[in-house]
Design a protein around this motif. Structure first.
Motif, PDB file in Angstrom:
ATOM      1  N   ILE A  76      30.060 -28.212  36.831  1.00 19.04           N
ATOM      2  CA  ILE A  76      30.036 -27.188  35.783  1.00 19.04           C
ATOM      3  C   ILE A  76      28.595 -26.702  35.605  1.00 19.04           C
ATOM      4  CG2 ILE A  76      30.435 -26.690  33.339  1.00 19.04           C
ATOM      5  CD1 ILE A  76      32.452 -29.064  33.351  1.00 19.04           C
ATOM      6  N   TRP A  77      28.442 -25.392  35.509  1.00 23.79           N
ATOM      7  CA  TRP A  77      27.161 -24.783  35.155  1.00 23.79           C
ATOM      8  C   TRP A  77      27.384 -23.950  33.907  1.00 23.79           C
ATOM      9  CZ3 TRP A  77      28.821 -25.486  40.066  1.00 23.79           C
ATOM     10  CH2 TRP A  77      27.975 -26.203  40.912  1.00 23.79           C
ATOM     11  N   PHE A  78      26.397 -23.913  33.035  1.00 24.41           N
ATOM     12  CA  PHE A  78      26.503 -23.105  31.829  1.00 24.41           C
ATOM     13  C   PHE A  78      25.165 -22.442  31.573  1.00 24.41           C
ATOM     14  CE2 PHE A  78      25.331 -27.362  30.567  1.00 24.41           C
ATOM     15  CZ  PHE A  78      24.317 -27.174  29.641  1.00 24.41           C
TER      16      PHE A  78
ATOM     17  N   TYR B 203      27.095 -31.595  35.437  1.00 26.20           N
ATOM     18  CA  TYR B 203      26.917 -30.316  34.744  1.00 26.20           C
ATOM     19  C   TYR B 203      25.440 -29.989  34.687  1.00 26.20           C
ATOM     20  CZ  TYR B 203      25.926 -33.524  30.915  1.00 26.20           C
ATOM     21  OH  TYR B 203      25.407 -34.526  30.151  1.00 26.20           O
ATOM     22  N   GLU B 204      25.154 -28.712  34.545  1.00 23.48           N
ATOM     23  CA  GLU B 204      23.761 -28.277  34.497  1.00 23.48           C
ATOM     24  C   GLU B 204      23.647 -26.964  33.741  1.00 23.48           C
ATOM     25  OE1 GLU B 204      20.210 -26.869  37.552  1.00 23.48           O
ATOM     26  OE2 GLU B 204      21.997 -27.827  38.350  1.00 23.48           O
ATOM     27  N   GLY B 205      22.653 -26.878  32.882  1.00 17.83           N
ATOM     28  CA  GLY B 205      22.322 -25.629  32.222  1.00 17.83           C
ATOM     29  C   GLY B 205      21.414 -24.807  33.122  1.00 17.83           C
TER      30      GLY B 205
ATOM     31  N   LEU C 171      33.107 -24.544  37.989  1.00 21.11           N
ATOM     32  CA  LEU C 171      33.272 -23.813  36.737  1.00 21.11           C
ATOM     33  C   LEU C 171      31.920 -23.354  36.210  1.00 21.11           C
ATOM     34  CD1 LEU C 171      35.050 -22.910  34.310  1.00 21.11           C
ATOM     35  CD2 LEU C 171      34.726 -25.223  33.372  1.00 21.11           C
ATOM     36  N   ALA C 172      31.859 -22.102  35.776  1.00 22.86           N
ATOM     37  CA  ALA C 172      30.659 -21.548  35.145  1.00 22.86           C
ATOM     38  C   ALA C 172      31.051 -21.001  33.780  1.00 22.86           C
ATOM     39  CB  ALA C 172      30.067 -20.436  36.012  1.00 22.86           C
ATOM     40  N   LEU C 173      30.201 -21.254  32.782  1.00 25.25           N
ATOM     41  CA  LEU C 173      30.510 -20.868  31.409  1.00 25.25           C
ATOM     42  C   LEU C 173      29.337 -20.170  30.733  1.00 25.25           C
ATOM     43  CD1 LEU C 173      32.144 -24.234  30.276  1.00 25.25           C
ATOM     44  CD2 LEU C 173      33.343 -22.104  30.795  1.00 25.25           C
ATOM     45  N   ASP C 174      29.659 -19.150  29.965  1.00 29.86           N
ATOM     46  CA  ASP C 174      28.719 -18.509  29.041  1.00 29.86           C
ATOM     47  C   ASP C 174      29.225 -18.889  27.653  1.00 29.86           C
ATOM     48  OD1 ASP C 174      26.820 -16.907  27.799  1.00 29.86           O
ATOM     49  OD2 ASP C 174      28.035 -15.100  28.000  1.00 29.86           O
ATOM     50  N   LEU C 175      28.649 -19.945  27.088  1.00 31.97           N
ATOM     51  CA  LEU C 175      29.150 -20.519  25.847  1.00 31.97           C
ATOM     52  C   LEU C 175      28.888 -19.636  24.636  1.00 31.97           C
ATOM     53  CD1 LEU C 175      27.913 -24.174  26.420  1.00 31.97           C
ATOM     54  CD2 LEU C 175      30.243 -23.313  26.716  1.00 31.97           C
TER      55      LEU C 175
END
Length: 173
Positions: free
Chosen positions: A81-83, A116-118, A23-27
């Motif tokens: 997860i990456w964001f 997870y990782e930013g 999963l990749a997110l642009d918060l």
């Protein structure tokens, strides 16, 4: 000489073997998301966490938590997860929303043992466009050049994060 019985992806971390959900997110208030499913398909979109005028201050984050749970329920266990890691915001409200969503995301991931990782903004933009300070239109054009039609820059950024994670094994290459 390569052994034909040897697994060709033996040095690749398990999250990148193609049988895991990434999963990749642009918060943000409008969060862009991109998901690499266990079936190998990539899906993406945006979801709004804009509160209604009758919502309390925490409803945005409760909705985000519920959305993450539903996404995992529908797609299978999330392996990683990456964001987008934002260090500068347009204003105080944007910074507060981002911080709340990031805190919610990291707590959700910690409770489930999901790594997870930013990823810094410049890293994502450079990987997608070759330019670390690419604008929104360039990010959308980069996604379209990869055969994806994002609805907006939030979805384009999430797609870029996912492709970066898959192509660099989360920055390991």
């Amino acid at each position: 000489m390569t052994n034909p019985n040897q697994n060709p992806v033996q040095n690749v971390p398990p999250a990148f073997t193609g049988q895991r959900t990434l999963l990749a997110l642009d918060l943000g208030t409008t969060t862009g998301w991109a998901l690499h499913g266990a079936d190998g398909l990539i899906t993406s979109g945006t979801v709004s966490f804009r509160p209604s005028r009758f919502d309390g201050g925490g409803m945005r984050y409760l909705r985000f938590t519920n959305w993450l749970g539903e996404l995992e329920r529908l797609s299978g266990p999330i392996a990683a997860i990456w964001f987008e890691e934002v260090r500068r915001h347009a204003g105080t409200d944007a910074a507060h929303v981002y911080g709340g969503l990031m805190a919610t995301l990291t707590a959700w991931a910690e409770m489930r043992g999901v790594p997870y990782e930013g990823v810094p903004v410049g890293t994502i933009k450079r990987h997608a466009t070759g330019k670390g300070n690419a604008n929104k239109d360039a990010m959308i054009a980069a996604a379209r050049a990869r055969g994806v039609s994002p609805a907006d820059e939030n979805e384009a950024d999430a797609i870029a994060i996912l492709l970066w994670a898959m192509e660099t094994q989360g920055g390991a290459q």
